[in-house]
Write an enzyme that holds these catalytic residues in place. Sequence first.
Site, PDB file in Angstrom:
ATOM      1  N   ASN A  12       0.787  -1.267   0.148  1.00 14.55           N
ATOM      2  CA  ASN A  12      -0.082  -0.072   0.081  1.00 14.55           C
ATOM      3  C   ASN A  12       0.920   1.275   0.002  1.00 14.55           C
ATOM      4  O   ASN A  12       1.440   1.533   1.133  1.00 14.55           O
ATOM      5  CB  ASN A  12      -1.193  -0.041   1.338  1.00 14.55           C
ATOM      6  CG  ASN A  12      -1.836   1.241   1.358  1.00 14.55           C
ATOM      7  OD1 ASN A  12      -1.920   1.936   0.675  1.00 14.55           O
ATOM      8  ND2 ASN A  12      -2.240   1.259   2.643  1.00 14.55           N
ATOM      9  N   TRP A  13       1.088   1.854  -1.120  1.00  8.76           N
ATOM     10  CA  TRP A  13       1.886   2.941  -1.405  1.00  8.76           C
ATOM     11  C   TRP A  13       1.367   4.148  -0.690  1.00  8.76           C
ATOM     12  O   TRP A  13       2.116   5.236  -0.812  1.00  8.76           O
ATOM     13  CB  TRP A  13       2.384   3.150  -2.835  1.00  8.76           C
ATOM     14  CG  TRP A  13       3.283   2.060  -3.418  1.00  8.76           C
ATOM     15  CD1 TRP A  13       3.319   0.655  -2.738  1.00  8.76           C
ATOM     16  CD2 TRP A  13       3.761   2.096  -4.810  1.00  8.76           C
ATOM     17  NE1 TRP A  13       3.995  -0.122  -3.746  1.00  8.76           N
ATOM     18  CE2 TRP A  13       3.869   0.605  -4.781  1.00  8.76           C
ATOM     19  CE3 TRP A  13       3.673   2.829  -5.825  1.00  8.76           C
ATOM     20  CZ2 TRP A  13       4.543   0.201  -6.043  1.00  8.76           C
ATOM     21  CZ3 TRP A  13       4.134   2.506  -6.935  1.00  8.76           C
ATOM     22  CH2 TRP A  13       4.638   0.945  -7.077  1.00  8.76           C
ATOM     23  N   LYS A  14       0.315   4.115  -0.475  1.00  7.17           N
ATOM     24  CA  LYS A  14      -0.187   5.481   0.289  1.00  7.17           C
ATOM     25  C   LYS A  14      -0.256   6.656  -0.639  1.00  7.17           C
ATOM     26  O   LYS A  14      -0.071   6.512  -2.003  1.00  7.17           O
ATOM     27  CB  LYS A  14      -0.194   5.563   1.568  1.00  7.17           C
ATOM     28  CG  LYS A  14      -0.195   4.250   2.366  1.00  7.17           C
ATOM     29  CD  LYS A  14      -0.159   4.665   3.803  1.00  7.17           C
ATOM     30  CE  LYS A  14      -0.132   3.363   4.822  1.00  7.17           C
ATOM     31  NZ  LYS A  14       0.027   3.448   6.051  1.00  7.17           N
ATOM     32  N   HIS A  98      -9.528   1.442   4.712  1.00  3.67           N
ATOM     33  CA  HIS A  98      -8.227   1.569   5.643  1.00  3.67           C
ATOM     34  C   HIS A  98      -8.441   2.343   6.755  1.00  3.67           C
ATOM     35  O   HIS A  98      -9.238   3.206   6.461  1.00  3.67           O
ATOM     36  CB  HIS A  98      -7.135   2.016   4.531  1.00  3.67           C
ATOM     37  CG  HIS A  98      -5.973   2.028   4.899  1.00  3.67           C
ATOM     38  ND1 HIS A  98      -5.376   3.030   6.254  1.00  3.67           N
ATOM     39  CD2 HIS A  98      -4.821   1.064   5.020  1.00  3.67           C
ATOM     40  CE1 HIS A  98      -4.144   2.688   6.344  1.00  3.67           C
ATOM     41  NE2 HIS A  98      -3.781   1.462   6.034  1.00  3.67           N
ATOM     42  N   GLU A 100      -6.963   4.716   7.870  1.00  7.70           N
ATOM     43  CA  GLU A 100      -6.494   6.248   7.780  1.00  7.70           C
ATOM     44  C   GLU A 100      -7.955   6.678   6.672  1.00  7.70           C
ATOM     45  O   GLU A 100      -8.420   8.099   7.164  1.00  7.70           O
ATOM     46  CB  GLU A 100      -5.497   6.602   6.592  1.00  7.70           C
ATOM     47  CG  GLU A 100      -4.176   6.014   7.589  1.00  7.70           C
ATOM     48  CD  GLU A 100      -2.967   5.683   6.581  1.00  7.70           C
ATOM     49  OE1 GLU A 100      -3.004   5.698   5.455  1.00  7.70           O
ATOM     50  OE2 GLU A 100      -2.046   5.239   7.231  1.00  7.70           O
ATOM     51  N   GLU A 170      -5.459  -4.707  10.507  1.00  8.03           N
ATOM     52  CA  GLU A 170      -4.451  -3.721  10.790  1.00  8.03           C
ATOM     53  C   GLU A 170      -4.688  -3.072  12.109  1.00  8.03           C
ATOM     54  O   GLU A 170      -5.585  -1.900  12.065  1.00  8.03           O
ATOM     55  CB  GLU A 170      -4.635  -2.721   9.693  1.00  8.03           C
ATOM     56  CG  GLU A 170      -4.232  -3.415   8.452  1.00  8.03           C
ATOM     57  CD  GLU A 170      -3.621  -2.612   7.476  1.00  8.03           C
ATOM     58  OE1 GLU A 170      -2.499  -2.691   6.710  1.00  8.03           O
ATOM     59  OE2 GLU A 170      -4.067  -1.393   7.015  1.00  8.03           O
ATOM     60  N   GLY A 176       2.449   2.287  10.716  1.00 10.50           N
ATOM     61  CA  GLY A 176       3.324   3.622  10.665  1.00 10.50           C
ATOM     62  C   GLY A 176       4.057   3.820  11.843  1.00 10.50           C
ATOM     63  O   GLY A 176       4.633   4.845  12.074  1.00 10.50           O
ATOM     64  N   SER A 216       3.280  -2.173  10.509  1.00 11.76           N
ATOM     65  CA  SER A 216       4.914  -2.211  10.596  1.00 11.76           C
ATOM     66  C   SER A 216       5.483  -3.541  10.242  1.00 11.76           C
ATOM     67  O   SER A 216       6.557  -4.152  11.047  1.00 11.76           O
ATOM     68  CB  SER A 216       5.130  -2.031  11.990  1.00 11.76           C
ATOM     69  OG  SER A 216       4.922  -0.571  12.389  1.00 11.76           O
ATOM     70  N   GLY A 237       2.701  -1.172   4.419  1.00  9.03           N
ATOM     71  CA  GLY A 237       2.610   0.475   3.889  1.00  9.03           C
ATOM     72  C   GLY A 237       4.152   0.814   3.754  1.00  9.03           C
ATOM     73  O   GLY A 237       4.876   0.522   2.554  1.00  9.03           O
ATOM     74  N   GLY A 238       4.741   1.507   4.878  1.00  7.84           N
ATOM     75  CA  GLY A 238       6.143   2.075   4.862  1.00  7.84           C
ATOM     76  C   GLY A 238       7.155   1.052   4.021  1.00  7.84           C
ATOM     77  O   GLY A 238       7.762   1.621   2.987  1.00  7.84           O
TER      78      GLY A 238
END
Length: 254
Positions: A12-14, A98, A100, A170, A176, A216, A237-238
Site C-alpha cells: 500500500n503505497w498510500k 483502511h 486512515e 490492521e 506506521g 509495521s 505500508g512504509g
Amino acid sequence: MNKERKLIIAGNWKMNKTVAEALHLVRGLKIELAAVKEVDIVVCPPFTALSEVSKAVMDSILRLGAQNMSEHNFGAFTGEIAAGMLKEFSVRYVILGHSERRQLYKETSELVAQKTRAAHAASLKPIVCVGETLQEREAGQMERVLDAQVRHSLDGLTAPQMEDTIIAYEPVWAIGTGKNATTTQAQEAHAFIRGLIATLFDATVARHVRIQYGGSVKPANARELMSQPDVDGALVGGASLDARNFCDIIKNSI
Ligand code: PGA
C-alpha cells in the site's frame, strides 16, 4: 512455508510516488520477484500512477490494486473514482476501509460495505481493512470492535463473494509506528475474525478466506508473522516503498 491458503502480500503505497518514482520501484520488483510462485503479489500505487504501472506490470506476476474507490458507478461525484475506471487499467484488487480512511475521512463500516459490494459487482477483489485502536485494545474492547467492523463492513455479501474478499487485520496502533503486533496478538485476532466469518457464513467460507496482517511489517518480522496458522499474508505500508524491503518481506515469507 507450508500454508493452508496461498499467501497474498500487498504493498500500500498510500499518497507516495510520482509516476517516475512508481515506475522505478515497480521495475525493480518485477526483476527481483519474477520467479516467485508461492505468493500472490499486489502493488497499490496512487490513482495517478495506475495507468503507467499497469503497463509496466502487464507481462509479470505482479497484480495491480487501488487504494480506494467510490461506492457509486459513474456520475456526479466530484473527486471520486468508479470501479469501472479502475478496470480500464486492469486493476484486480482494491483496498477498502483502511483505518486512515476511517479516521481521517470518516468512512463508516456501512460505507465500506457499499464499496465492497460495488467492487464485487465490478469483479474487483476487495481488501477490506479492520482493526482496533490502542485505546480500544487497552479497554479490552478488541473483539467487540472487530466484531462490529467485520459484520458491518461485509454486510450483504454472498458466500462466493466472501471467499473472494481479503480481510486485512490492521491494528491502528501498529500502522506506521514501527511497533508491530506480536505473533500471538496477530494470531489471536486473525483466529477471532475467521471464527466470526464461520458464524456469519459457514466453516468452508471461513477456511477459504484470506486474512492479511498489516502494521509495521518489515523484512525482520515477516517470517514470524506469516508462520502463524491464520495469517495469510500482509498489507505493507512504509516498507513497500522500497524495493529491497518489499522483496525481502516476500522472500522471507516463503
Ligand atoms: P505500515 O502501514 O506498514 O507503514 O505500518 C500498513 C498499512 O497502513 O497498510
